[in-house]
Design a protein around this motif. Structure first.
Motif, short mmCIF file in Angstrom:
data_model
loop_
_atom_site.label_atom_id
_atom_site.label_comp_id
_atom_site.label_asym_id
_atom_site.label_seq_id
_atom_site.Cartn_x
_atom_site.Cartn_y
_atom_site.Cartn_z
N CYS A 23 0.85 -1.18 0.00
CA CYS A 23 0.00 0.00 0.00
C CYS A 23 0.89 1.24 0.00
N HIS A 24 0.64 2.13 -0.95
CA HIS A 24 1.44 3.33 -1.12
C HIS A 24 0.73 4.59 -0.62
N CYS A 25 -0.36 4.44 0.13
CA CYS A 25 -1.08 5.64 0.58
C CYS A 25 -0.21 6.46 1.53
N GLY A 26 -0.53 7.71 1.64
CA GLY A 26 0.23 8.60 2.51
C GLY A 26 0.21 8.18 3.97
N LYS A 27 -0.90 7.59 4.42
CA LYS A 27 -0.98 7.16 5.82
C LYS A 27 -0.05 5.99 6.08
N CYS A 28 0.05 5.03 5.17
CA CYS A 28 0.99 3.90 5.35
C CYS A 28 2.42 4.41 5.32
N ARG A 29 2.71 5.34 4.42
CA ARG A 29 4.08 5.88 4.34
C ARG A 29 4.44 6.66 5.59
N THR A 30 3.49 7.43 6.13
CA THR A 30 3.74 8.17 7.37
C THR A 30 3.91 7.21 8.54
N TRP A 31 3.08 6.17 8.59
CA TRP A 31 3.08 5.21 9.70
C TRP A 31 4.36 4.38 9.73
N GLY A 32 4.83 3.96 8.54
CA GLY A 32 5.96 3.04 8.52
C GLY A 32 7.18 3.48 7.74
N GLY A 33 7.15 4.67 7.16
CA GLY A 33 8.32 5.17 6.46
C GLY A 33 8.42 4.74 5.01
N ASP B 169 -1.41 5.66 -7.23
CA ASP B 169 -1.38 7.07 -7.60
C ASP B 169 -0.91 7.97 -6.44
N CYS B 170 -0.71 7.39 -5.27
CA CYS B 170 -0.22 8.13 -4.10
C CYS B 170 1.23 7.78 -3.77
N LYS B 171 1.85 6.91 -4.57
CA LYS B 171 3.20 6.42 -4.30
C LYS B 171 4.19 7.57 -4.27
N PRO C 155 7.60 9.49 -4.94
CA PRO C 155 8.42 9.45 -6.15
C PRO C 155 9.84 8.92 -5.92
N TYR C 156 10.24 8.70 -4.68
CA TYR C 156 11.63 8.33 -4.40
C TYR C 156 11.91 6.83 -4.39
N TYR C 157 10.94 6.00 -4.73
CA TYR C 157 11.20 4.57 -4.85
C TYR C 157 10.32 3.96 -5.93
N GLU C 158 10.73 2.79 -6.39
CA GLU C 158 9.97 2.04 -7.41
C GLU C 158 10.15 0.57 -7.07
N LEU C 159 9.06 -0.17 -6.99
CA LEU C 159 9.15 -1.62 -6.75
C LEU C 159 9.35 -2.32 -8.09
N ALA C 160 10.26 -3.26 -8.12
CA ALA C 160 10.60 -3.95 -9.37
C ALA C 160 9.56 -5.00 -9.77
N ASN C 161 8.77 -5.47 -8.80
CA ASN C 161 7.79 -6.53 -9.09
C ASN C 161 6.74 -6.06 -10.08
N ASP C 162 6.45 -6.90 -11.05
CA ASP C 162 5.40 -6.61 -12.04
C ASP C 162 4.08 -7.13 -11.48
N THR C 163 3.31 -6.23 -10.88
CA THR C 163 2.05 -6.62 -10.22
C THR C 163 0.91 -5.76 -10.73
N PRO C 164 -0.33 -6.21 -10.53
CA PRO C 164 -1.46 -5.32 -10.77
C PRO C 164 -1.36 -4.12 -9.84
N LYS C 165 -1.76 -2.96 -10.32
CA LYS C 165 -1.67 -1.73 -9.55
C LYS C 165 -3.04 -1.04 -9.54
N LEU C 166 -3.57 -0.83 -8.33
CA LEU C 166 -4.86 -0.16 -8.18
C LEU C 166 -4.66 1.26 -7.68
N THR C 167 -5.42 2.19 -8.23
CA THR C 167 -5.40 3.56 -7.74
C THR C 167 -6.23 3.64 -6.46
N GLU C 168 -6.18 4.78 -5.81
CA GLU C 168 -6.99 4.99 -4.60
C GLU C 168 -8.47 4.76 -4.89
#
Length: 131
Positions: A23-33, A103-105, A107-120
């Motif tokens: 999960c790339h939402c802002g809350k997950c990023r704030t919670w866990g870095g 869409d909330c990811k 910009p400073y990282y990119e996951l290499a795994n080719d997975t389905p990606k859902l927007t918010e």
């Protein structure tokens, strides 16, 4: 499978599931870095529930943590538990299945795994919540 917090006060038992979600939402990023890596379970068997703190981070989700050591345990959305992947000592065979809130990811990282990606909005529609 069994998951435990850092101090061992809280443990969760779930049926074997090896599919993870990022999960790339802002809350997950704030919670866990960074992105939150979780597996989904329905009603895990919880020991040490008296040590679980809850924070309602949105109208539809609660973030739960160990009150003794601060470990992030899970995000609860209705009857679904998004359990932190790092809690499982036996993580062999875990596989990243999807990414959400792409869409909330940050910009400073990119996951290499080719997975389905859902927007918010796609994720919220999937769980029956409007934006």
């Amino acid at each position: 499978m069994e998951a435990k917090c850092l101090c061992g006060a809280v443990s969760l038992k779930v049926e074997a599931e090896r599919k993870l979600h990022a999960c790339h939402c802002g809350k997950c990023r704030t919670w866990g870095g960074g992105a939150g890596f979780t597996l989904t379970a329905k009603t895990p068997e919880i020991s040490g529930g008296e040590h679980i703190g809850r924070y309602r981070s949105s109208e539809w989700a609660e973030r739960c943590f160990c009150k003794r050591c601060g470990t992030h345990l899970f995000v609860q959305v209705g009857d679904d538990y998004y359990i932190s992947a790092g809690l499982f000592a036996d993580n062999a065979g875990f596989e990243l299945e999807s990414q959400i809130f792409i869409d909330c990811k940050a910009p400073y990282y990119e996951l290499a795994n080719d997975t389905p990606k859902l927007t918010e909005s796609e994720f919220l529609a999937m769980i029956g919540e409007a934006e």
